[in-house]
Design a protein around this motif. Structure first.
Motif, PDB file in Angstrom:
ATOM      1  N   TRP A 208       6.120   3.732   7.965  1.00 11.09           N
ATOM      2  CA  TRP A 208       5.459   5.038   7.992  1.00 11.09           C
ATOM      3  C   TRP A 208       4.273   5.143   7.034  1.00 11.09           C
ATOM      4  N   VAL A 209       3.828   4.026   6.467  1.00 11.72           N
ATOM      5  CA  VAL A 209       2.730   4.089   5.497  1.00 11.72           C
ATOM      6  C   VAL A 209       1.405   4.444   6.150  1.00 11.72           C
ATOM      7  N   GLY A 210       1.322   4.363   7.482  1.00 11.63           N
ATOM      8  CA  GLY A 210       0.102   4.748   8.181  1.00 11.63           C
ATOM      9  C   GLY A 210      -0.265   6.206   8.000  1.00 11.63           C
ATOM     10  N   THR A 211       0.658   6.990   7.465  1.00 12.56           N
ATOM     11  CA  THR A 211       0.363   8.405   7.197  1.00 12.56           C
ATOM     12  C   THR A 211      -0.637   8.578   6.054  1.00 12.56           C
ATOM     13  N   LEU A 212      -0.852   7.517   5.266  1.00 12.99           N
ATOM     14  CA  LEU A 212      -1.794   7.575   4.137  1.00 12.99           C
ATOM     15  C   LEU A 212      -3.182   7.099   4.558  1.00 12.99           C
ATOM     16  N   ASN A 213      -4.206   7.636   3.900  1.00 15.77           N
ATOM     17  CA  ASN A 213      -5.549   7.105   4.111  1.00 15.77           C
ATOM     18  C   ASN A 213      -5.748   5.857   3.241  1.00 15.77           C
ATOM     19  N   VAL A 214      -6.848   5.168   3.426  1.00 20.45           N
ATOM     20  CA  VAL A 214      -7.080   3.896   2.736  1.00 20.45           C
ATOM     21  C   VAL A 214      -7.130   4.076   1.220  1.00 20.45           C
ATOM     22  N   GLU A 215      -7.815   5.104   0.763  1.00 20.08           N
ATOM     23  CA  GLU A 215      -7.942   5.312  -0.687  1.00 20.08           C
ATOM     24  C   GLU A 215      -6.580   5.564  -1.330  1.00 20.08           C
ATOM     25  N   ASP A 216      -5.755   6.394  -0.699  1.00 18.98           N
ATOM     26  CA  ASP A 216      -4.427   6.670  -1.252  1.00 18.98           C
ATOM     27  C   ASP A 216      -3.550   5.430  -1.192  1.00 18.98           C
ATOM     28  N   TYR A 217      -3.682   4.636  -0.124  1.00 14.80           N
ATOM     29  CA  TYR A 217      -2.913   3.397  -0.041  1.00 14.80           C
ATOM     30  C   TYR A 217      -3.264   2.481  -1.205  1.00 14.80           C
ATOM     31  N   ARG A 218      -4.554   2.332  -1.482  1.00 12.30           N
ATOM     32  CA  ARG A 218      -4.989   1.455  -2.581  1.00 12.30           C
ATOM     33  C   ARG A 218      -4.454   1.948  -3.925  1.00 12.30           C
ATOM     34  N   THR A 219      -4.408   3.254  -4.080  1.00 11.76           N
ATOM     35  CA  THR A 219      -4.002   3.816  -5.371  1.00 11.76           C
ATOM     36  C   THR A 219      -2.492   3.848  -5.551  1.00 11.76           C
ATOM     37  N   PHE A 220      -1.776   4.313  -4.538  1.00 13.05           N
ATOM     38  CA  PHE A 220      -0.365   4.639  -4.708  1.00 13.05           C
ATOM     39  C   PHE A 220       0.618   3.600  -4.155  1.00 13.05           C
ATOM     40  N   VAL A 221       0.146   2.688  -3.316  1.00 13.21           N
ATOM     41  CA  VAL A 221       1.077   1.771  -2.641  1.00 13.21           C
ATOM     42  C   VAL A 221       0.707   0.295  -2.787  1.00 13.21           C
ATOM     43  N   LYS A 222      -0.562  -0.005  -2.656  1.00  7.94           N
ATOM     44  CA  LYS A 222      -0.974  -1.416  -2.636  1.00  7.94           C
ATOM     45  C   LYS A 222      -0.560  -2.198  -3.887  1.00  7.94           C
ATOM     46  N   GLY A 245       1.008   2.869  13.333  1.00  8.03           N
ATOM     47  CA  GLY A 245      -0.121   3.775  13.126  1.00  8.03           C
ATOM     48  C   GLY A 245      -0.904   3.452  11.878  1.00  8.03           C
ATOM     49  N   ALA A 246      -0.970   2.168  11.544  1.00 10.04           N
ATOM     50  CA  ALA A 246      -1.588   1.751  10.286  1.00 10.04           C
ATOM     51  C   ALA A 246      -2.791   0.839  10.493  1.00 10.04           C
ATOM     52  N   SER A 247      -3.440   0.943  11.653  1.00 11.40           N
ATOM     53  CA  SER A 247      -4.572   0.066  11.941  1.00 11.40           C
ATOM     54  C   SER A 247      -5.675   0.179  10.895  1.00 11.40           C
ATOM     55  N   HIS A 248      -5.829   1.360  10.318  1.00 10.81           N
ATOM     56  CA  HIS A 248      -6.876   1.556   9.311  1.00 10.81           C
ATOM     57  C   HIS A 248      -6.564   0.837   7.997  1.00 10.81           C
ATOM     58  N   LEU A 249      -5.343   0.315   7.871  1.00  8.33           N
ATOM     59  CA  LEU A 249      -4.951  -0.391   6.647  1.00  8.33           C
ATOM     60  C   LEU A 249      -4.948  -1.909   6.814  1.00  8.33           C
ATOM     61  N   ILE A 250      -5.343  -2.396   7.999  1.00  9.31           N
ATOM     62  CA  ILE A 250      -5.253  -3.820   8.299  1.00  9.31           C
ATOM     63  C   ILE A 250      -6.046  -4.663   7.304  1.00  9.31           C
ATOM     64  N   LYS A 251      -7.237  -4.215   6.933  1.00 11.92           N
ATOM     65  CA  LYS A 251      -8.042  -4.981   5.968  1.00 11.92           C
ATOM     66  C   LYS A 251      -7.367  -5.028   4.599  1.00 11.92           C
ATOM     67  N   GLU A 252      -6.670  -3.957   4.248  1.00 10.47           N
ATOM     68  CA  GLU A 252      -5.939  -3.941   2.974  1.00 10.47           C
ATOM     69  C   GLU A 252      -4.791  -4.947   3.026  1.00 10.47           C
ATOM     70  N   TRP A 253      -4.113  -5.031   4.154  1.00 11.47           N
ATOM     71  CA  TRP A 253      -3.018  -5.996   4.306  1.00 11.47           C
ATOM     72  C   TRP A 253      -3.540  -7.428   4.318  1.00 11.47           C
ATOM     73  N   ASP A 254      -4.690  -7.623   4.934  1.00 14.67           N
ATOM     74  CA  ASP A 254      -5.273  -8.960   4.987  1.00 14.67           C
ATOM     75  C   ASP A 254      -5.613  -9.473   3.593  1.00 14.67           C
ATOM     76  N   ASP A 255      -5.757  -8.545   2.667  1.00 19.10           N
ATOM     77  CA  ASP A 255      -6.086  -8.876   1.281  1.00 19.10           C
ATOM     78  C   ASP A 255      -4.842  -9.236   0.464  1.00 19.10           C
ATOM     79  N   LEU A 256      -3.649  -8.964   0.994  1.00 17.50           N
ATOM     80  CA  LEU A 256      -2.398  -9.237   0.284  1.00 17.50           C
ATOM     81  C   LEU A 256      -1.961 -10.695   0.484  1.00 17.50           C
ATOM     82  N   PRO A 257      -1.169 -11.248  -0.443  1.00 17.70           N
ATOM     83  CA  PRO A 257      -0.722 -12.639  -0.323  1.00 17.70           C
ATOM     84  C   PRO A 257       0.433 -12.802   0.662  1.00 17.70           C
ATOM     85  N   LEU A 258       0.127 -12.581   1.935  1.00 19.44           N
ATOM     86  CA  LEU A 258       1.119 -12.732   2.992  1.00 19.44           C
ATOM     87  C   LEU A 258       0.537 -13.610   4.100  1.00 19.44           C
ATOM     88  N   ASP A 259       1.355 -13.909   5.118  1.00 19.99           N
ATOM     89  CA  ASP A 259       0.953 -14.872   6.142  1.00 19.99           C
ATOM     90  C   ASP A 259       0.666 -14.255   7.501  1.00 19.99           C
TER      91      ASP A 259
END
Length: 351
Positions: A208-222, A245-259
């Motif tokens: 359900w993290v798609g409920t957040l915008n990119v800025e809030d994701y970077r601050t509160f979750v990433k 519903g988190a397509s807007h966060l895909i670039k943030e996820w691509d930046d994480l150390p995952l596969d």
């Protein structure tokens, strides 16, 4: 001794290695759409099934045997570890997780304990060990992500808007970050124990993290997600991230150390690649299409597969989980189509 999978196409795709066909598995493949499972649910609750390793292994393995999927995912719930830290949660039919003691402030967060997987969820670890003896495909295990777990803990159950969760995040920042830290540590410890028991891949569900915008994701979750993936990356198994519903966060996820990044149906494989995402992609047939005639299903699956076949880093899945109305025969037919179509396409390219 745990056996190595005879079919390792899923692991190859996670590592972007060549395989004979595109691997396929389905989120929620074990469960509600299977008549054998529904019969079991007449007698046992979800938590009761997970606490019986032999029964839980049977439920986990059933779709692999029936559909010929390329991976199994452990049957359990993202709520499974929460009772160990002091969260009173019950899975209610037709509702989902219901929590009687929701988080309301810093004092509630401070009361949360720590998990000791060997003592608190030994049945999960035993089920993993059993499945490693039984499966000829890789075993995926998983955990919920801190934001999604926190949303249930604060709302007291499922929500359509997450107003309480976001208000808490904005207004109670000390409590929020302490909650993220505690849930992050729990996730790391829980996942590490699952890998030690034999899990060969891990998927983190931040549903359900798609409920957040990119800025809030970077601050509160990433920050906590970076901490989690950095820690469990040392375990040496492929790591996947998925949310709805988190397509807007895909670039943030691509930046994480995952596969692997799991896509829902809102963003195509082609669009994700055009955004610069280079990690393995997983997805993303809209599960609603599974109720359509076969010609429609095949048309949509073919389009997704054609995009995925552009490189070796692709796993076919749904854009969300299988739901109860889906017929098992449809999933079996879809799996066979994915295998046959992609195998032929790969042979043609190499010829």
């Amino acid at each position: 001794m745990a056996q190595q999978p005879e079919n390792n196409t899923y692991l190859k795709a996670c590592r972007q290695e060549k395989a004979d066909h595109t691997p396929v598995w389905y989120m929620r493949q074990a469960g509600r759409s299977q008549p054998e499972y529904r019969k079991l649910k007449e007698k046992y609750s979800l938590f009761e099934i997970t606490r019986q390793p032999e029964l839980c292994a049977y439920v986990t393995k059933l779709p692999v045997d029936q559909y010929n999927n390329d991976a199994a995912i452990l049957y359990k719930d993202i709520m499974t570890p929460l009772p160990a830290i002091g969260v009173d949660v019950e899975i209610k039919s037709g509702i989902g997780p219901v929590i009687d003691n929701p988080i309301t402030g810093l004092d509630d967060v401070k009361k949360l304990g720590e998990i000791n997987p060997e003592e608190d969820v030994p049945y999960v670890l035993e089920t993993i060990k059993l499945l490693r003896e039984q499966l000829s495909v890789p075993l995926i295990s998983f955990s919920g992500a801190p934001f999604t777990l926190a949303s249930y803990m604060i709302e007291g159950g499922p929500s359509k808007n997450y107003h309480k969760t976001k208000a808490f995040m904005y207004a109670e920042q000390e409590a929020w970050f302490e909650l993220m830290d505690k849930l992050g540590e729990m996730t790391i410890t829980y996942v590490q124990a699952q890998v030690k028991a034999g899990a060969q891949a891990i998927q983190i569900f931040d549903s359900w993290v798609g409920t957040l915008n990119v800025e809030d994701y970077r601050t509160f979750v990433k920050p906590v997600m970076n901490k989690i993936f950095t820690a469990i990356r040392k375990e040496g198994v492929p790591l996947t991230m998925f949310g709805v519903g988190a397509s807007h966060l895909i670039k943030e996820w691509d930046d994480l150390p995952l596969d692997v990044i799991g896509l829902d149906w809102r963003l195509s494989v082609k669009e994700a690649r055009e955004m610069g995402v280079t990690k393995t992609l997983q997805g993303n047939l809209d599960p609603s299409i599974l109720l359509a005639p076969w010609e429609v299903i095949e048309k949509h699956a073919r389009k997704i597969l054609d995009q995925g076949l552009e490189d070796d880093g692709y796993i076919f899945n749904l854009g969300h989980g299988v739901f109860p109305e889906v017929k098992p025969e449809t999933l079996k037919k879809l799996t066979a189509f994915v295998h046959e179509y992609t195998s032929q396409r790969k042979k043609e390219r190499e010829a």
